[in-house]
Motif scaffolding. Sequence first.
Motif, PDB file in Angstrom:
ATOM      1  N   GLY A 188      -5.770   3.592  -5.615  1.00 25.12           N
ATOM      2  CA  GLY A 188      -5.533   3.682  -4.538  1.00 25.12           C
ATOM      3  C   GLY A 188      -7.067   3.794  -3.724  1.00 25.12           C
ATOM      4  N   VAL A 189      -7.833   4.528  -4.837  1.00 22.42           N
ATOM      5  CA  VAL A 189      -9.400   4.753  -4.023  1.00 22.42           C
ATOM      6  C   VAL A 189     -10.060   2.993  -4.345  1.00 22.42           C
ATOM      7  CG1 VAL A 189     -11.177   6.404  -5.367  1.00 22.42           C
ATOM      8  CG2 VAL A 189      -8.955   6.842  -5.479  1.00 22.42           C
ATOM      9  N   ILE A 233       0.594  -1.215  -0.071  1.00 26.39           N
ATOM     10  CA  ILE A 233       0.169  -0.028  -0.055  1.00 26.39           C
ATOM     11  C   ILE A 233       0.430   1.415   0.666  1.00 26.39           C
ATOM     12  CG2 ILE A 233      -1.370   0.931   1.166  1.00 26.39           C
ATOM     13  CD1 ILE A 233      -3.709  -1.243   0.775  1.00 26.39           C
ATOM     14  N   ILE A 234       0.617   2.159  -1.455  1.00 23.01           N
ATOM     15  CA  ILE A 234       1.469   3.741  -1.404  1.00 23.01           C
ATOM     16  C   ILE A 234       0.638   4.777  -0.920  1.00 23.01           C
ATOM     17  CG2 ILE A 234       3.091   4.081  -2.898  1.00 23.01           C
ATOM     18  CD1 ILE A 234       3.861   1.741  -4.377  1.00 23.01           C
ATOM     19  N   GLY A 235       1.438   5.068   0.309  1.00 23.44           N
ATOM     20  CA  GLY A 235       0.090   6.241   1.089  1.00 23.44           C
ATOM     21  C   GLY A 235       1.071   6.822   2.587  1.00 23.44           C
ATOM     22  N   HIS A 273       1.504  15.924  -8.537  1.00 27.06           N
ATOM     23  CA  HIS A 273       3.273  15.695  -8.416  1.00 27.06           C
ATOM     24  C   HIS A 273       3.402  14.406  -6.924  1.00 27.06           C
ATOM     25  CE1 HIS A 273       1.253  18.068  -5.103  1.00 27.06           C
ATOM     26  NE2 HIS A 273       2.087  17.144  -4.331  1.00 27.06           N
ATOM     27  N   ASP A 274       2.553  13.991  -6.310  1.00 30.63           N
ATOM     28  CA  ASP A 274       2.531  13.289  -5.337  1.00 30.63           C
ATOM     29  C   ASP A 274       2.447  11.633  -5.797  1.00 30.63           C
ATOM     30  OD1 ASP A 274       0.260  13.500  -5.251  1.00 30.63           O
ATOM     31  OD2 ASP A 274       0.003  13.164  -3.239  1.00 30.63           O
ATOM     32  N   ASP A 275       2.465  11.189  -7.536  1.00 31.60           N
ATOM     33  CA  ASP A 275       1.643  10.048  -7.923  1.00 31.60           C
ATOM     34  C   ASP A 275       3.403  10.186  -8.279  1.00 31.60           C
ATOM     35  OD1 ASP A 275      -1.121   9.684  -7.133  1.00 31.60           O
ATOM     36  OD2 ASP A 275      -1.790  11.713  -8.665  1.00 31.60           O
ATOM     37  N   ILE A 276       3.773   8.819  -7.430  1.00 33.55           N
ATOM     38  CA  ILE A 276       5.301   8.979  -8.164  1.00 33.55           C
ATOM     39  C   ILE A 276       5.714   7.342  -8.100  1.00 33.55           C
ATOM     40  CG2 ILE A 276       6.524  10.700  -7.885  1.00 33.55           C
ATOM     41  CD1 ILE A 276       7.056   9.042  -4.630  1.00 33.55           C
ATOM     42  N   GLY A 280      -1.248   5.427  -6.079  1.00 39.71           N
ATOM     43  CA  GLY A 280       0.377   6.631  -6.083  1.00 39.71           C
ATOM     44  C   GLY A 280       0.191   6.705  -7.918  1.00 39.71           C
ATOM     45  N   ILE A 281      -0.305   6.626  -8.503  1.00 44.47           N
ATOM     46  CA  ILE A 281      -0.533   6.556 -10.251  1.00 44.47           C
ATOM     47  C   ILE A 281      -1.740   7.639 -10.436  1.00 44.47           C
ATOM     48  CG2 ILE A 281       0.086   3.623 -10.079  1.00 44.47           C
ATOM     49  CD1 ILE A 281      -2.987   3.351 -11.155  1.00 44.47           C
ATOM     50  N   GLY A 282      -1.716   8.185  -9.960  1.00 42.02           N
ATOM     51  CA  GLY A 282      -3.092   8.927 -10.560  1.00 42.02           C
ATOM     52  C   GLY A 282      -1.992  10.721 -11.170  1.00 42.02           C
ATOM     53  N   PRO A 283      -2.208  11.756 -11.641  1.00 43.29           N
ATOM     54  CA  PRO A 283      -1.608  12.776 -12.350  1.00 43.29           C
ATOM     55  C   PRO A 283      -1.066  13.881 -11.756  1.00 43.29           C
ATOM     56  CG  PRO A 283      -4.225  13.385 -12.790  1.00 43.29           C
ATOM     57  CD  PRO A 283      -3.500  12.078 -11.314  1.00 43.29           C
TER      58      PRO A 283
END
Lengths: 252, 252
Positions: B153-154, B15-17, B81-84, B76-79
Motif C-alpha cells: 500500500g505504501v 484499495i485495502i485500507g 496484526h492488521d495485515d490480513i 495489507g501485506i506487511g508484518p
Amino acid sequence: MQTTKTLPPMSCLIIIGNEILSGRTQDKNIQFIAAGLNEIGIKLAEVRVIPDITQTIINTVKSCSEAFDYVFTTGGIGPTHDDITSAAIAQAFSTPLERNKEAEAILEKHYGRENLNTARLKMAEIPKGSRLIYNPVSAAPGFIIKNIYIMAGVPSIMQAMFDNIKGELRGGAKTLSKTISVYLTEGNLADGLTNIQNNFSDVEIGSYPFIKNQKLGTSLVCRATDPELLSKCYGELKNFLLGFNVEIDEEE
Amino acid sequence: MQTTKTLPPMSCLIIIGNEILSGRTQDKNIQFIAAGLNEIGIKLAEVRVIPDITQTIINTVKSCSEAFDYVFTTGGIGPTHDDITSAAIAQAFSTPLERNKEAEAILEKHYGRENLNTARLKMAEIPKGSRLIYNPVSAAPGFIIKNIYIMAGVPSIMQAMFDNIKGELRGGAKTLSKTISVYLTEGNLADGLTNIQNNFSDVEIGSYPFIKNQKLGTSLVCRATDPELLSKCYGELKNFLLGFNVEIDEEE
C-alpha cells in the motif's frame, strides 16, 4: 454489567467519473468526505469509483442503497452529454425525471432567463420526489432521493454541498483517534502491537509504514469511540514504544 | 467492409485500507495505477476502497476476480496484526498459506537471519502456487495468484512493484487522448458537444468543469484508440471552440 455496543451508521461513497479511472485526474473527494463523515460519527465502509455508464451507475447505486445507511455520489450532474447521473438514478428507482420548479428558479436567478438554455435546464431535471442540495458556488443543485445524496464532482462545489447536508446526517458516537510515529520498521513492532491489540479489542490499532527523508518509519493510529479506553490503549502503546529508546512523534 | 472492435482487457483496483476510509490518508495509488494501465491499453473499469475486514476482502476479491480480466490490490501485506490481505486471499480461493522459500530467502538476505523474526517471516507466508512480485524498495514481495496482483500500500513500494509487473500484463490498443480547455461554462458548450459526440461515437468526449483563478472553465478530453479518428474529432471540437473567440489551451 453488560454494555451494548451500538454500531455507527454505515455509508458508501460512489465516485462517478471516467476522469479518475483514466488517471487524468487525481481524486480529491474521497478524503474530504471520509474525514467529514468521521467527524459526525458515520462510518465510510466502502468507496467505489465507477465509469460514466448508465447501467453501471444503476447497478451500483441500487446495491449500495440497499447495503448501506447512507450513500453519497459525486459527479455527472452537469449540463453536458456525459452527465448521466440524474437520469441513471431516476431509472434505478423507476422514478420519472421532472423539472424541479425550485431548481429552475435557482438556475434562472443565477444565469438570467435569457441564458437559461436547454442544456442548463437539464440541471433542473431531477428524479421526482427528490429534495435539493443547495450549491452556493455555482448554483446548480444536487439532490437527495431515498438514502442517496447526489453531489457535484468538482471538489469545491462538492465540499459546499457536503457542508450543506452535514447537519441532517445522523451519526453515532464519533470515532476518536491518536497517532504516534517512530522511525522503526513494522517488523520490530509487530509482536508488541499484537499484544496491545489483544488487550484492547474495542480499539482499532492501525500500523502504517512510511518513508520520510529516506528513512523507514511506522505510524500507529489508535481509533475508538470511548475516550478513556483510547487514552488507556494509547498509553500502553506509548510505553511500549518508549522501551525502544528512539524519538517518537505524537499527534492528535 | 466491417471492422471488428476488440474491447480492451478490463481491470479492477481494490484499495485495502482503513486509513483511506477514515480520511487519515490521501490516496495516491489510484491515479498512478490508472495512468499506468491506460498506457498499456488495459481499462481500469472500477476501483473499490474497502476496510481491513477479512470477509469483506474475501467477497470483494472473489467477485472482482470473476468480473474482470485483471485485479490489482494494494495494502495489507506487511508484518503487523492488521495485515490480513494474504490470509484473506488464501481463504477466498481455499488455498493454504505456505512459507514461500524464495520470499524467505529474499527477506533473509535483506534483514539478516538474526533479524528475521516471526513477524517478518509472516511476509513470506503466501498462498500456495502464487508467483512473487519483487520489491526493490523494502524487499518483502507482493504476489500473483490467478488474475490477481497483490501489492503493497505504501505508494513508493507499490509503484516499484507495479513497474515490475507491467511487462507481463497484456493490454489492447492504447487509448489516446487530447485535451482542450476554455474559460466557458459547460452550459455554453453542451449543445455543440452533443453534436460532435453524435458524429464520433467511437471517441469518448468528456467535459470537466474547473475553477481556476476564480474563473469557471471547462476541459474537454477526447479519448479514442484510433489516432486518425481522434485527430478528426479533436479538429472538429477545436473549430467549434474557436467560434467562441476566446482563449483556448491545448494539451496532449
